[in-house]
Design a protein around this motif. Structure first.
Motif, PDB file in Angstrom:
ATOM      1  N   VAL A  90       0.872  -1.172   0.000  1.00  0.00           N
ATOM      2  CA  VAL A  90       0.000   0.000   0.000  1.00  0.00           C
ATOM      3  C   VAL A  90       0.909   1.220   0.000  1.00  0.00           C
ATOM      4  CG1 VAL A  90      -1.786   1.285   1.216  1.00  0.00           C
ATOM      5  CG2 VAL A  90      -1.815  -1.224   1.230  1.00  0.00           C
ATOM      6  N   TYR A  91       0.681   2.106  -0.944  1.00  0.00           N
ATOM      7  CA  TYR A  91       1.502   3.301  -1.091  1.00  0.00           C
ATOM      8  C   TYR A  91       0.752   4.507  -0.529  1.00  0.00           C
ATOM      9  CZ  TYR A  91       4.898   0.867  -3.989  1.00  0.00           C
ATOM     10  OH  TYR A  91       5.886   0.013  -4.434  1.00  0.00           O
ATOM     11  N   TYR A  92       1.471   5.290   0.262  1.00  0.00           N
ATOM     12  CA  TYR A  92       0.909   6.462   0.909  1.00  0.00           C
ATOM     13  C   TYR A  92       1.696   7.702   0.507  1.00  0.00           C
ATOM     14  CZ  TYR A  92      -1.115   3.037   4.155  1.00  0.00           C
ATOM     15  OH  TYR A  92      -1.797   1.969   4.709  1.00  0.00           O
ATOM     16  N   CYS A  93       0.994   8.803   0.346  1.00  0.00           N
ATOM     17  CA  CYS A  93       1.704  10.073   0.236  1.00  0.00           C
ATOM     18  C   CYS A  93       1.490  10.849   1.529  1.00  0.00           C
ATOM     19  CB  CYS A  93       1.256  10.872  -0.979  1.00  0.00           C
ATOM     20  SG  CYS A  93      -0.469  11.397  -1.002  1.00  0.00           S
ATOM     21  N   ALA A  94       2.461  11.675   1.850  1.00  0.00           N
ATOM     22  CA  ALA A  94       2.427  12.425   3.093  1.00  0.00           C
ATOM     23  C   ALA A  94       3.149  13.754   2.898  1.00  0.00           C
ATOM     24  CB  ALA A  94       3.093  11.622   4.203  1.00  0.00           C
ATOM     25  N   ALA A  95       2.838  14.700   3.747  1.00  0.00           N
ATOM     26  CA  ALA A  95       3.444  16.020   3.634  1.00  0.00           C
ATOM     27  C   ALA A  95       4.093  16.425   4.945  1.00  0.00           C
ATOM     28  CB  ALA A  95       2.404  17.055   3.223  1.00  0.00           C
ATOM     29  N   ALA A  96       5.269  16.993   4.808  1.00  0.00           N
ATOM     30  CA  ALA A  96       5.997  17.521   5.951  1.00  0.00           C
ATOM     31  C   ALA A  96       6.216  19.015   5.732  1.00  0.00           C
ATOM     32  CB  ALA A  96       7.342  16.814   6.096  1.00  0.00           C
ATOM     33  N   VAL A  97       6.037  19.774   6.773  1.00  0.00           N
ATOM     34  CA  VAL A  97       6.237  21.222   6.672  1.00  0.00           C
ATOM     35  C   VAL A  97       7.409  21.636   7.537  1.00  0.00           C
ATOM     36  CG1 VAL A  97       3.830  21.676   6.108  1.00  0.00           C
ATOM     37  CG2 VAL A  97       4.558  21.667   8.502  1.00  0.00           C
ATOM     38  N   ASP A  98       7.990  22.795   7.214  1.00  0.00           N
ATOM     39  CA  ASP A  98       9.115  23.330   7.981  1.00  0.00           C
ATOM     40  C   ASP A  98      10.296  22.362   8.009  1.00  0.00           C
ATOM     41  OD1 ASP A  98       6.730  24.677  10.321  1.00  0.00           O
ATOM     42  OD2 ASP A  98       7.637  25.641   8.572  1.00  0.00           O
ATOM     43  N   VAL A  99      10.562  21.710   6.878  1.00  0.00           N
ATOM     44  CA  VAL A  99      11.687  20.775   6.816  1.00  0.00           C
ATOM     45  C   VAL A  99      12.656  21.143   5.708  1.00  0.00           C
ATOM     46  CG1 VAL A  99      10.426  18.851   7.833  1.00  0.00           C
ATOM     47  CG2 VAL A  99      10.340  19.208   5.351  1.00  0.00           C
ATOM     48  N   TYR A 100      12.608  22.377   5.237  1.00  0.00           N
ATOM     49  CA  TYR A 100      13.517  22.790   4.159  1.00  0.00           C
ATOM     50  C   TYR A 100      14.958  22.621   4.616  1.00  0.00           C
ATOM     51  CZ  TYR A 100      15.537  25.427   0.347  1.00  0.00           C
ATOM     52  OH  TYR A 100      16.268  25.789  -0.762  1.00  0.00           O
ATOM     53  N   GLY A 101      15.764  21.998   3.746  1.00  0.00           N
ATOM     54  CA  GLY A 101      17.161  21.789   4.074  1.00  0.00           C
ATOM     55  C   GLY A 101      17.448  20.502   4.822  1.00  0.00           C
ATOM     56  N   PHE A 102      16.403  19.771   5.162  1.00  0.00           N
ATOM     57  CA  PHE A 102      16.597  18.493   5.846  1.00  0.00           C
ATOM     58  C   PHE A 102      17.270  17.498   4.904  1.00  0.00           C
ATOM     59  CE2 PHE A 102      13.516  18.230   9.668  1.00  0.00           C
ATOM     60  CZ  PHE A 102      13.800  19.536  10.017  1.00  0.00           C
ATOM     61  N   SER A 103      18.000  16.573   5.492  1.00  0.00           N
ATOM     62  CA  SER A 103      18.655  15.528   4.721  1.00  0.00           C
ATOM     63  C   SER A 103      17.677  14.405   4.405  1.00  0.00           C
ATOM     64  CB  SER A 103      19.822  14.949   5.524  1.00  0.00           C
ATOM     65  OG  SER A 103      19.316  14.255   6.663  1.00  0.00           O
ATOM     66  N   TRP A 104      18.078  13.504   3.469  1.00  0.00           N
ATOM     67  CA  TRP A 104      17.247  12.336   3.178  1.00  0.00           C
ATOM     68  C   TRP A 104      17.109  11.474   4.415  1.00  0.00           C
ATOM     69  CZ3 TRP A 104      13.436  10.067   1.191  1.00  0.00           C
ATOM     70  CH2 TRP A 104      13.354   8.688   1.029  1.00  0.00           C
ATOM     71  N   TYR A 105      18.155  11.394   5.204  1.00  0.00           N
ATOM     72  CA  TYR A 105      18.077  10.597   6.437  1.00  0.00           C
ATOM     73  C   TYR A 105      16.926  11.088   7.299  1.00  0.00           C
ATOM     74  CZ  TYR A 105      19.354   8.574  10.937  1.00  0.00           C
ATOM     75  OH  TYR A 105      19.329   7.900  12.138  1.00  0.00           O
ATOM     76  N   GLN A 106      16.800  12.398   7.406  1.00  0.00           N
ATOM     77  CA  GLN A 106      15.712  12.965   8.194  1.00  0.00           C
ATOM     78  C   GLN A 106      14.370  12.801   7.488  1.00  0.00           C
ATOM     79  OE1 GLN A 106      17.882  16.764   8.365  1.00  0.00           O
ATOM     80  NE2 GLN A 106      17.471  16.790  10.558  1.00  0.00           N
ATOM     81  N   LEU A 107      14.352  13.083   6.186  1.00  0.00           N
ATOM     82  CA  LEU A 107      13.087  13.070   5.453  1.00  0.00           C
ATOM     83  C   LEU A 107      12.542  11.667   5.240  1.00  0.00           C
ATOM     84  CD1 LEU A 107      13.893  15.842   2.855  1.00  0.00           C
ATOM     85  CD2 LEU A 107      12.321  16.004   4.793  1.00  0.00           C
TER      86      LEU A 107
END
Length: 126
Positions: A90-107
């Motif tokens: 099952v594939y989900y999309c999601a949104a994160a805010v205030d994460v500009y500049g975050f690394s892939w590890y974080q995202l």
């Protein structure tokens, strides 16, 4: 603030699918795709910054999946090629805010994503 994923289905190995995520109200966010197979943890697939288009991918989909956005349509796409049975989930999309500049590890951490859409089933089987 809404997310709506669509585009899943049943395909044979090697075929393609394109998932869509309509993400209204997210002009300055990162939208990610996650998937969850039965009995497994939710896995990050890819994400894209709505503002600058930066993209990240998990290694297992690099070269096969492409994430893109159409800001005019408030839509994020996940184009999937050369699908394999192990892509079934099952594939989900999601949104994160205030994460500009975050690394892939974080995202890649689903805890950063405050808003989630309903899932869409992708089944790859012969």
């Amino acid at each position: 603030v809404q997310l709506q994923a669509s585009g899943g289905g049943l395909v044979q190995p090697g075929e393609s699918l394109r998932l869509s995520c309509v993400a209204s109200g997210f002009t300055d966010s990162t939208v990610g795709w996650f998937r969850q197979a039965p009995g497994k943890e939710r896995e990050p697939i890819s994400c894209i910054s709505i503002s600058d288009g930066n993209t990240y991918y998990i290694d297992t989909v690099k070269g096969r999946f492409t994430i893109s956005r159409d800001n005019a349509k408030n839509t994020v796409y996940l184009q999937m090629h050369s699908l394999k049975p192990e892509d079934t989930a099952v594939y989900y999309c999601a949104a994160a805010v205030d994460v500009y500049g975050f690394s892939w590890y974080q995202l890649s951490d689903p805890r950063y994503y405050r808003y989630w859409g309903q899932g869409t089933q992708v089944t790859v089987s012969s």
